[in-house]
Design an enzyme around this catalytic site. Sequence first.
Site, PDB file in Angstrom:
ATOM      1  N   GLY B  69       0.831  -1.196   0.000  1.00  0.00           N
ATOM      2  CA  GLY B  69       0.000   0.000   0.000  1.00  0.00           C
ATOM      3  C   GLY B  69       0.867   1.249   0.000  1.00  0.00           C
ATOM      4  N   THR B  70       1.961   1.189   0.719  1.00  0.00           N
ATOM      5  CA  THR B  70       2.890   2.326   0.770  1.00  0.00           C
ATOM      6  C   THR B  70       3.408   2.656  -0.626  1.00  0.00           C
ATOM      7  OG1 THR B  70       3.556   1.843   3.034  1.00  0.00           O
ATOM      8  CG2 THR B  70       5.135   3.046   1.686  1.00  0.00           C
ATOM      9  N   GLN B 180      -7.807   1.615   4.959  1.00  0.00           N
ATOM     10  CA  GLN B 180      -8.517   1.135   6.140  1.00  0.00           C
ATOM     11  C   GLN B 180      -9.938   0.670   5.846  1.00  0.00           C
ATOM     12  OE1 GLN B 180      -7.432   0.506   9.198  1.00  0.00           O
ATOM     13  NE2 GLN B 180      -5.355   1.177   8.717  1.00  0.00           N
ATOM     14  N   SER B 197      -4.235  -1.591   0.517  1.00  0.00           N
ATOM     15  CA  SER B 197      -3.205  -2.533   0.968  1.00  0.00           C
ATOM     16  C   SER B 197      -3.873  -3.822   1.423  1.00  0.00           C
ATOM     17  CB  SER B 197      -2.459  -1.887   2.134  1.00  0.00           C
ATOM     18  OG  SER B 197      -1.584  -2.806   2.724  1.00  0.00           O
ATOM     19  N   ALA B 198      -3.451  -4.949   0.848  1.00  0.00           N
ATOM     20  CA  ALA B 198      -4.170  -6.210   1.071  1.00  0.00           C
ATOM     21  C   ALA B 198      -4.065  -6.725   2.503  1.00  0.00           C
ATOM     22  CB  ALA B 198      -3.672  -7.274   0.096  1.00  0.00           C
ATOM     23  N   HIS B 199      -2.926  -6.519   3.162  1.00  0.00           N
ATOM     24  CA  HIS B 199      -2.779  -7.135   4.488  1.00  0.00           C
ATOM     25  C   HIS B 199      -3.650  -6.431   5.533  1.00  0.00           C
ATOM     26  CE1 HIS B 199      -0.099  -4.360   6.848  1.00  0.00           C
ATOM     27  NE2 HIS B 199       0.072  -3.870   5.658  1.00  0.00           N
ATOM     28  N   CYS B 323       5.611   7.962  23.742  1.00  0.00           N
ATOM     29  CA  CYS B 323       6.583   7.008  24.276  1.00  0.00           C
ATOM     30  C   CYS B 323       6.611   5.713  23.476  1.00  0.00           C
ATOM     31  CB  CYS B 323       6.278   6.713  25.739  1.00  0.00           C
ATOM     32  SG  CYS B 323       4.546   6.365  26.028  1.00  0.00           S
TER      33      CYS B 323
END
Lengths: 475, 475
Positions: B69-70, B180, B197-199, B323
Amino acid sequence: MPYFDMASSAPLHPVARQALLAALDEGWADPARLYREGRRARLLLDAAREAAAEAVGCRPDELVFTPSGTRAVYDGIAGALAARRRAGRRLVVSAVEHSSVLHTAAAHEADGGTVTEVPVDRTGRVTPGAYAAALREAPDGVALACLQSANHEVGTRQPVAEAAEECAAAGVPLLVDAAQSLGWGPTEGNWSLLTASAHKWGGPAGVGLLAVRKGVRFRTVPPTDERESGRSPGFENLPAVVAAAASLRAVRAEAAAEAERLRGLVDRIRARVPELVPDVEVVGDPERRLPHLVTFSCLYVDGEALLHELDRAEFSVSSGSSCTSSTLTPSHVLRAMGVLSEGNVRVSLPRGTAEAEVDRFLEALPGVVARVREGLGAPTPAGAAVTPDPEPEREPGPEPEVELVVDSLGKRCPIPVIELAKVIGEVPVGGVVVVLSDDEAARLDIPAWCEMRGQTYEGERTADRGMAYRIRRRA
Amino acid sequence: MPYFDMASSAPLHPVARQALLAALDEGWADPARLYREGRRARLLLDAAREAAAEAVGCRPDELVFTPSGTRAVYDGIAGALAARRRAGRRLVVSAVEHSSVLHTAAAHEADGGTVTEVPVDRTGRVTPGAYAAALREAPDGVALACLQSANHEVGTRQPVAEAAEECAAAGVPLLVDAAQSLGWGPTEGNWSLLTASAHKWGGPAGVGLLAVRKGVRFRTVPPTDERESGRSPGFENLPAVVAAAASLRAVRAEAAAEAERLRGLVDRIRARVPELVPDVEVVGDPERRLPHLVTFSCLYVDGEALLHELDRAEFSVSSGSSCTSSTLTPSHVLRAMGVLSEGNVRVSLPRGTAEAEVDRFLEALPGVVARVREGLGAPTPAGAAVTPDPEPEREPGPEPEVELVVDSLGKRCPIPVIELAKVIGEVPVGGVVVVLSDDEAARLDIPAWCEMRGQTYEGERTADRGMAYRIRRRA
């Protein structure tokens, strides 16, 4: 059904399959996360990196996984060029690199950089000293040099260790594209960057390797993210990475024995094909080569028809002939070598190829080539050369030169060469045939035909349409 | 062991696994080759493209598969910007896009382009009309606008259809990052480009989608090759592509029912967490949101410690607290929303999450938060606010202002807020506490604390080291 195109893509190694299955269950989570699924994924990724780095011969922190060998090449070259921009903008590559390297070089040129292409000899090998010469003669600063470990089309191994020494002496990093050889063994010499592709050794698609030695300047071209030390963006393809590393280790364990076995089978093809099929040229270095790959070209044969006939006979091979390319140009590798491109066949044997499959191929090939030649109305074997017209008597002093023009405009490989072969007997010895052709392959194949048939190639010139090729009959 | 971080990566869907296994055997060859193994691979690739295109709501020839996807985002934005370079070099994005979009925007800026960030409201949603305003107010030509379909950290759905209309009216293409939401349904509105993005939907890693509508100008940035219509270089990751398409179809078939079920579970978390845990802010739009995702922040809590405690209790969640970030800055999404970032927890439920798992989470959470707070010496629940000091009697006329300075320099989130909460009772109502802090998170969390606790935030100024935050006691 023998699949003889290992150099394009290898069937998945059983170890890769097994590792992939396990990692699908254990390695689907984000390795950057701190919860148990993430930690488990991170462990798998670290272990895969260690195994792959050991096979490559580098430290784990020098190695990142990329989504493909192509991407490793693109990003490896771009990162090295970007980091050495102050040193210069020249990129040195061999003329027979994989298209991914040449595409990157073209993009670099379009972006204002410069490129030197180092030529190869007739076996496809760059001569030792060629890189030194290219680095010495570059008028501007050289940022990076690239050399494949072995050629993907003809199997010739390149003098990587020598080139690395030449580059080191000039203070220029060397990127080695080891895509074709990594499954057979580590890459010799003191390279700076190395790229490879898992599906070439029996790993899954979707995994490339990019190694950058510590101390080599490298700057990833943005955009990027925090994955893979900032050198390969996007969510890690972890199951595939695990399978890639496991299968690399597995194929390496078998490499020495299997290489010897396949080398024997390839030797048989190299020796038998010219005996079985007339008018064939076996190309590539006969000794310094990949164990599993052999390439030959058949005069008067249409590569696409040949592939089709071989496919009907259940042999899967590939070809560098122009007719099998989407751009209708012959392979840049064959062109750089200056060898025949028509009727080109690359046979690359997967691990485990049975002797009987190779024998079946050698049985089938002569009939297949003969059928394709018959369909094209090609000259009978060695016809034009074995039955020359009687030598004409020559008067002393100049006389008008006998010249025959063959109009092959609009005709594609191998027709121009077939037409040339058919008429060469019609001019007297010492006479000239001019072939008019607008087919890109003719430029390579007419000189190659002359070399094979003992005729004199006298050069080309631009004609009204296409090119005019001049051949003088010698026999 | 409940895994509640679906928004990072989903476990592999059974249909994806099955399709992947089948395609490993049938789809390992090069789909560009003409022999049978290649033709078989090509058929699988074509079928996967048709299935994925149908789910996306585009034509198959508008869709290519990318390695992530990136990469789809990087290349989609770069290709649209390159093709519209003459129209201008401005890129419009929302402030809450995925980091892949913002990284591309930063690279574009570094390359001389300009970027407009469209702000969001406290729910994380860009207001309708915001894109129109950004396009209208851009001093230079706008090449491309980007808007996510739904936010990955807080689940808020964006007004994509309205933004698409605003962009169309301005003649600017809109790229929608649907990472998403694509598993839940097609993307509304007349978008120009879409990425996913498939995952994220239960497909394998290693597959992104990039759709470019016919008529939308697009020019792939070189280097590239002939794969995927020249829009996504590198050997196709065919088994993963097949698995991605099959699982997208499968999750879509279950989407409506499963969305309703998970929405109920998320509603329960949204309602119960503030009842069970004191000093909590649930963030994101309560209605216009992804069905499976909810995010809340807990005052006086260290996000990393909270994640660690939840992991020990066997719940896997993620956090946007500073953090938990490698850069020690709070999530850019929470920052853009102006909400509390300390003790941040994102819960995103995978398909099939059992009601009992959510109930167990709700049972465990109060104790976990209390333990973390205890460890930090945090104020007792709502302590500072419920027991205010008696109102001081005020003389008429000006008097020297009571001011207490808390030095939290060198201390990290949530300590500055804890120290503030501990001393606020020591100044009289109307008095002022100044917190000195060099922690990036304080900038977000001190105003958010004031908002939650009914105190008056009076602003920040640069101090000798870090910043000085000024808070006036109201109760």
